[in-house]
Write a protein that holds these residues in place. Structure first.
Motif, PDB file in Angstrom:
ATOM      1  N   THR A 194     -21.114   2.464  23.360  1.00  0.00           N
ATOM      2  CA  THR A 194     -20.690   3.177  22.150  1.00  0.00           C
ATOM      3  C   THR A 194     -20.382   2.268  20.969  1.00  0.00           C
ATOM      4  N   GLY A 195     -20.299   0.963  21.206  1.00  0.00           N
ATOM      5  CA  GLY A 195     -19.986   0.033  20.131  1.00  0.00           C
ATOM      6  C   GLY A 195     -18.511  -0.269  19.979  1.00  0.00           C
ATOM      7  N   VAL A 196     -17.642   0.467  20.683  1.00  0.00           N
ATOM      8  CA  VAL A 196     -16.196   0.219  20.610  1.00  0.00           C
ATOM      9  C   VAL A 196     -15.609   0.335  22.015  1.00  0.00           C
ATOM     10  N   GLY A 197     -14.446  -0.294  22.203  1.00  0.00           N
ATOM     11  CA  GLY A 197     -13.736  -0.156  23.464  1.00  0.00           C
ATOM     12  C   GLY A 197     -13.069   1.206  23.577  1.00  0.00           C
ATOM     13  N   ASN A 198     -12.475   1.476  24.721  1.00  0.00           N
ATOM     14  CA  ASN A 198     -11.879   2.796  24.930  1.00  0.00           C
ATOM     15  C   ASN A 198     -10.357   2.774  24.973  1.00  0.00           C
TER      16      ASN A 198
ATOM     17  N   THR B 196     -13.658  -0.438  29.922  1.00  0.00           N
ATOM     18  CA  THR B 196     -13.640  -0.812  28.509  1.00  0.00           C
ATOM     19  C   THR B 196     -14.904  -1.558  28.092  1.00  0.00           C
ATOM     20  N   ALA B 197     -15.326  -2.518  28.897  1.00  0.00           N
ATOM     21  CA  ALA B 197     -16.511  -3.309  28.546  1.00  0.00           C
ATOM     22  C   ALA B 197     -17.759  -2.435  28.533  1.00  0.00           C
TER      23      ALA B 197
ATOM     24  N   LEU C 124     -17.984   5.668  16.487  1.00  0.00           N
ATOM     25  CA  LEU C 124     -18.799   5.310  17.646  1.00  0.00           C
ATOM     26  C   LEU C 124     -20.272   5.299  17.273  1.00  0.00           C
TER      27      LEU C 124
ATOM     28  N   HIS D 282     -17.841   0.784  28.116  1.00  0.00           N
ATOM     29  CA  HIS D 282     -17.691   1.717  26.996  1.00  0.00           C
ATOM     30  C   HIS D 282     -18.131   1.054  25.696  1.00  0.00           C
ATOM     31  N   ARG D 283     -17.735  -0.188  25.509  1.00  0.00           N
ATOM     32  CA  ARG D 283     -18.123  -0.903  24.298  1.00  0.00           C
ATOM     33  C   ARG D 283     -19.643  -1.105  24.251  1.00  0.00           C
ATOM     34  N   GLU D 284     -20.235  -1.384  25.391  1.00  0.00           N
ATOM     35  CA  GLU D 284     -21.673  -1.567  25.459  1.00  0.00           C
ATOM     36  C   GLU D 284     -22.418  -0.289  25.084  1.00  0.00           C
TER      37      GLU D 284
END
Length: 242
Positions: free
Chosen positions: A139-143, A132-133, A30, A135-137
């Motif tokens: 942390t750099g990854v989806g959840n 998910t989106a 992350l 989270h990716r924004e």
């Protein structure tokens, strides 16, 4: 067995029960914009230490563990990226009857999580955001994998503490809180530990020449009361990191 360790912090009181020694392992999948340990991103460039060397330092404070109910905590970064090293450390700790705790964000292969459950007395598992989106924004990854591992942990019978870092403006909206509460309750988890955002780490970013989330404020008392109240209304028992 050697592993990459970027810090060993003695007399820690926020990383599990009692007085503990927290071993910070390098590497993380992350890139959380609020990360308090950006030095973990160094990965394999961090010092390489033998498991026996680490445990020897941990054992220097075993009297404090005995009187306080403390022990060894493995943190990071993401410790389960170095699962063989973690396994070796936990086995050595158990030989000396130390209480063991793992802090994980869950973005690891399920096999890595399962490999250490029989040796960890406590697993502290972070849930940062349920969308998910978003989270990716953040942390750099989806959840997706994180949530899958959370379900496996919840059903494993292991002693687990699910935690949420409380980040004003990032994950404190009503929809996210309700989603998190319903997710935990659906999987038989009725307790949540809140970890309020702190700003004490920002100098690290300056030293490392990295951009930080310097404009984020710590949660106010009003925000804390609102979030705790909302979770309790949903049916969760809530504790707060002091």
């Amino acid at each position: 067995m050697n592993g990459h360790v970027f810090d060993i912090q003695r007399f820690s009181v926020h990383d599990g029960p009692g007085i503990r020694t927290t071993v910070f392992l390098a590497g993380c999948p992350l890139r959380c914009v609020w990360c308090q340990n950006p030095e973990a991103f160094a990965g394999a460039t961090a010092p390489s230490l033998a498991a026996e060397t680490v445990i020897s330092e941990v054992l220097e404070d075993r009297e404090y563990y005995a009187t306080s109910g403390g022990g060894l905590t493995l943190s990071g970064g993401e410790p389960l990226l170095q699962v063989a090293f973690v396994h070796a450390l936990l086995k050595l700790a158990k030989r000396h009857d130390l209480h063991t705790c793992i802090q994980t964000a869950g973005a690891v292969p399920t096999s890595a999580l399962l490999d250490v459950l029989d040796l960890a007395d406590l697993v502290q598992f972070d849930l940062k955001h349920m969308d998910t989106a978003r989270h990716r924004e953040l942390t750099g990854v989806g959840n997706e994998r994180i949530l899958e591992n959370a379900v496996i942990l919840a059903s494993s019978g292991a002693t687990a503490e699910f935690r949420m870092p409380l980040l004003p403006g990032f994950n404190d909206n009503q929809g996210n809180l309700e989603h998190l509460a319903s997710f935990l309750l659906a999987h038989g988890v009725c307790q949540l530990h809140l970890v309020p955002y702190q700003r004490l780490y920002l100098a690290k970013y300056d030293l490392l020449g990295m951009a930080s989330c310097a404009d984020m404020e710590v949660p106010s008392a009003e925000l804390m009361n609102r979030v705790v109240g909302q979770f309790r209304e949903c049916g969760l028992s809530v504790s707060v990191d002091e």
